[in-house]
Enzyme design. Structure first.
Site, short mmCIF file in Angstrom:
data_model
loop_
_atom_site.label_atom_id
_atom_site.label_comp_id
_atom_site.label_asym_id
_atom_site.label_seq_id
_atom_site.Cartn_x
_atom_site.Cartn_y
_atom_site.Cartn_z
CD GLU A 26 -4.16 -0.42 9.13
OE1 GLU A 26 -3.47 -1.67 9.22
OE2 GLU A 26 -4.76 0.10 8.17
CD GLU A 44 -3.40 0.45 1.73
OE1 GLU A 44 -3.54 -0.46 2.38
OE2 GLU A 44 -4.41 1.44 1.65
#
Ligand code: BGC
Length: 918
Positions: free
Chosen positions: A783, A502
């Site tokens: 996260e 990502e």
């Protein structure tokens, strides 16, 4: 104000220095950078700090001199520009107003100051900047390795050429006749490049050029190679890799998202001679190409390097390149070439491996003890042809012995090195990076010692500006984790994460974190550059995107809280750095964005509808990634927030009538928000629609956004805050907030008078909480609050969004803040907060005007000692939580009054100590 001892006619030499005056400009910056090399700003901005330790020291006037040689400045002559004596305290972003600047020229400058008493100080030690090409046409052509098979590798076993395939070497010899006095390389690539001159590397830089949307924007770099060229035969070498241009990026895993192959290079070497003439060695079809030892190197997957393919001397003069191939002229990209106006990505630090073990015969795992982003240096000795493989991971698998790459999705994060043999060898990859704490090594000849693997921390090399230490080790670790996570996510754009497939410039993450980031590092130049990428991603309709740079061309409208980074970040850069140009440059784009929202939402409630939305992303304790806060409520709150920031920014660019219009629109959106979402008793919420049920949710995030963005009627602020506290209590003093709510929850609580609740949340150790991660061994911010939520592909261990709590640590706990009417910390506010269970806090922030420090320490008698440092040329308001009678104020501090049970003191520059009674 005392009249400065002005003597224009006499130039700087005519400035007579008051004997012993300590006032002087230091930390000279041009376009936010110390001595930038090769920038294209036509009207560069100058900043400096005032070094003057006298209490209350201020600058009352300045005079800025620009010259073509430092000796001129020493003689007080400015042959380019003399600002004249300007009776002002300006020290940030003073704009050049001299004649047009020439390309490729070094300019020297100094600034002379006058102090409060009107005395002139010695002028600053001369500094410089150098212009880039300033729009000058390139004489070079874009070149690429020709398609011919590259015979140096044809007979060797190779990994199947993934993606861009061969990473070519390019070279060219040239002759320098006479003595060069100066040499510069100007270079750009579609792909990424590493350069050498006569076998010595040109740098520092890795993964250059920066990641931009290469369809529109491409940076070129300027390198000083004066010391690398010499009279006689020379050679220039380039290694050309995939970079962000050709690596597979993002969900589509598409290679060459910005345009077709090949990777290509544009380069000019300018050699200047003492007699004034110049020679240019451009990239052209006279260059030669061959395959390099780099078999493949990509951002996500890593690098394979076969040292047997090295061609010693390939980048030195005298190399026989007859067996090399020709190069071809490649199409020039349509993108505008712009100078590199911030540091490049480069190695900035090393982390030694702390532990090493062997989970299986022949497999070794190295633990750096710190999750970082960068790569590893391998040191090895062994037989030719031995392949050593390194696999990078943030975590260990369930056995606690082997590395786990399960959270990297498809990113291979693997570097392979094939030994040339015959001596000690060192390897670092060229065009990849990994997010990792652990390195698994296999294929190593023998047993590797701890020094066999060293972590190389790489990032855009912004300087660090913040420091925070408390008496609580876990809190200190949290602060360090936030900083490490920022370090790991500055890869020429602010990325969400550094490890999985990502690593994109996600805008929601960035906007919630930017204020924390701006305390930690000098983020102004980086912000300006990235906002250009954000503009490049704006849709025809005016929407800002979800991430920038774009690379799949989807051009969808960004989600509320994400797209709004296009307004929140310029505001933050302006406030933190007093940078008005960022607002001016971004103003039209922001206006288009707000017009788009206004046009599609006539009833003043922003309904983003079926377009992609992330809600309050990844909240604690919810099974839904987007949480349970009504998405229209979030959207409308952000719309109102944007409008209030536009109203503020309007004053930065002198658009008072626009400011008033945005203020009026803000009022209408607030009214709509109140009637839709705020109940008479102060509850804030709205229907939350699940596939199977509809119910009204009053979430913590709804309260936080309503309060933080000034949307709750004054009479209901206290009740709304009380509902928020009740909800936190009902959750056992835990949060239910995601990316958006978590960013502001502590500031909202403190502003509403609930410091004790803020402290309680910060001190919370059970899930979900900031210290839960710390207690579970986190060395970067996760996260997800629990680090593991079923889908391992969504478990990044280096994601800064929840690190936005850093803002509260600096602004509220240490209390280093700024008056709402000020920018660039010209009018500082120091408002520290203390609580039982914490004995001391000490923080410092190197602002554009100098270092601001705030420290408090609990003393044995229960009183609290407070020390405050304020830089010259600023003022501060110190607010202490006690009545004046219980405060022993520092000499020179003037009691201004009492506000909300706080004693308020005015101070000027200097060091001040207070004691606040028990
Ligand atoms: C990223 C985020 C980002 C989000 C959008 C994720 O995959 O890692 O941090 O903001 O997508 O919801």
């Amino acid at each position: 104000m005392a009249a400065p001892a002005s003597d224009r006619a006499g130039g700087a030499a005519g400035i007579r220095v008051a004997h012993g005056s300590p006032s002087r400009a230091v930390a000279l910056r041009v376009e936010h950078l110390a001595t930038p090399l090769g920038i294209d700003a036509a009207r560069p901005r100058f900043s400096w700090q005032v070094a003057d330790t006298r209490p209350g020291a201020r600058q009352t006037a300045y005079r800025l001199l620009v010259a073509t040689a430092p000796v001129l400045l020493h003689a007080g002559k400015a042959d380019v520009w003399d600002s004249g004596v300007v009776p002002a305290d300006s020290s940030v972003d003073v704009t050049y107003a001299g004649p047009a600047l020439a390309p490729r020229r070094r300019y020297y400058w100094t600034v002379c100051l006058w102090d409060l008493g009107g005395a002139a100080a010695p002028c600053a030690a001369a500094s410089w900047w150098e212009t880039g090409l300033m729009g000058e046409a390139w004489r070079a052509v874009w070149i690429a390795a020709s398609d011919a098979p590259l015979d140096t590798v044809a007979h060797l076993e190779r990994e199947p050429a993934a993606g861009p395939g061969t990473v070519p070497l390019l070279r060219r010899g040239f002759v320098v006749h006479g003595s060069p006095v100066r040499a510069r390389i100007y270079a750009a690539a579609l792909g990424a490049y590493r350069l050498t001159v006569n076998g010595r590397s040109v740098g520092p830089g890795a993964l250059v050029p920066d990641w931009t949307d290469y369809r529109y924007r491409l940076t070129y770099q300027t390198w000083d190679v004066t010391r690398l060229v010499r009279r006689g035969d020379n050679a220039i070498g380039a290694l050309l890799g995939a970079g962000w241009f050709a690596s597979r990026m993002g969900y589509s895993s598409r290679r060459y998202a910005y345009g077709p192959p090949p990777v290509r290079l544009l380069l000019e070497l300018h050699v200047d001679y003492a007699d004034g003439h110049e020679e240019v060695i451009p990239s052209d079809t006279a260059w030669r190409a061959a395959a390099s030892p780099v078999l493949v190197s990509e951002i996500y997957d890593g690098e394979a390097y076969d040292a047997r393919l090295e061609q010693p001397g390939w980048d030195r003069p005298g190399f026989d390149g007859r067996r090399w191939h020709g190069v071809v002229a490649a199409a020039a990209p349509a993108a505008a070439l712009q100078s590199q106006d911030m540091p490049t990505v480069q190695p900035v630090a090393e982390v030694r491996a702390r532990r090493r073990w062997s989970p299986a015969p022949g497999t070794y795992v190295f633990d750096l003890g710190q999750n970082i982003a960068g790569w590893a240096r391998l040191v090895v000795r062994g037989p030719r042809g031995t392949a050593v493989r390194m696999r990078f991971a943030e975590v260990l698998g369930p056995d606690g012995r082997n590395v786990s790459q399960v959270n990297l999705r498809s990113a291979k994060a693997t570097d392979t090195y094939v030994l040339r043999g015959g001596g000690p060898e060192r390897f670092e990859p060229h065009f990849t990076y990994h997010g990792f704490r652990y390195v698994e090594v296999t294929g190593y000849p023998g047993v590797p010692g701890l020094p066999a693997v060293t972590g190389i921390v790489a990032r855009t090399a912004l300087s660090e500006t913040g420091r925070l230490v408390t008496s609580d080790r876990a809190l200190n670790r949290l602060w360090q984790n936030i900083l490490w996570t920022q370090r790991a996510n500055l890869y020429s754009v602010p990325t969400d994460c550094p490890q999985r497939d990502e690593r994109m410039g996600w805008m929601g993450d960035a906007q919630v974190f930017w204020r924390t980031a701006s305390y930690n590092m000098e983020m102004a130049a980086f912000g300006e550059r990235w906002l250009a990428d954000v503009r490049d991603g704006q849709t025809a309709a005016g929407c800002f995107p979800n991430y920038a740079p774009d690379f799949i061309g989807d051009r969808s409208c960004g989600a509320p809280g994400w797209a709004d980074a296009g307004v929140v970040i310029p505001w933050t850069v302006w406030r933190h750095y007093g940078d008005t140009r960022v607002v001016a440059e971004h103003w039209a784009a922001m206006e288009r964005y707000l017009a788009y929202i206004r046009d599609s939402n006539p009833d003043f409630l922003w309904r983003h509808g079926k377009q992609v939305q992330f809600g309050d992303w990844l909240p604690a304790g919810s099974t839904k990634s987007w949480g349970e806060t009504n998405t229209d409520l979030i959207a409308t709150a952000y719309w109102a927030y944007d409008l209030s920031l536009m109203a503020e920014m309007a004053r930065a660019v002198g658009r008072d009538s626009s400011g008033a219009a945005y203020r009026r629109l803000f009022d209408r959106v607030r009214t709509a928000f109140d009637s839709a979402y705020v109940q008479a008793d102060g509850r804030i919420g709205a229907a939350f629609v699940n596939p199977d049920s509809v119910r009204t949710t009053y979430t913590q995030t709804a309260y936080v956004l309503g309060l933080r963005f000034g949307l709750v009627p004054d009479s209901l602020r206290a009740p709304a805050a009380a509902h928020l506290v009740d909800d936190i209590a009902a959750h056992g003093w835990h949060l239910t907030t995601g990316f958006l709510g978590s960013a502001y929850v502590l500031p909202v609580l403190s502003d509403a008078g609930h410091d004790s609740v803020a402290f309680r949340l910060l001190a919370q150790r059970s899930f979900p909480s900031w210290l839960y991660e710390v207690d579970h061994g986190a060395t970067t911010v996760w996260e997800r609050w629990n680090g593991d939520h079923g889908d391992p592909g969504m478990n990044s261990y280096s994601h800064y969004a929840f690190g936005a709590v850093g803002e509260w640590l600096y602004r509220y706990l240490a209390g280093i803040d700024e008056d709402p009417g000020s920018t660039g910390f010209a009018a500082i506010v120091i408002r520290p907060r203390w609580t039982a269970g914490l004995d001391s806090v000490s923080a410092a922030y190197r602002s554009v005007r100098g270092t601001i420090a705030s420290a408090w320490r609990r003393r044995r008698d229960g009183s609290v000692a407070v020390a405050v440092t304020i830089p010259a040329n600023t003022t501060a308001r110190v607010e202490l939580p006690a009545a004046p009678a219980s405060v022993i104020a520092a000499p020179g501090a003037r009691l201004e009054g009492v506000r909300e049970a706080r004693s308020v003191y005015d101070i000027g520059a200097g060091v001040y100590r207070f004691v606040v009674g028990p």
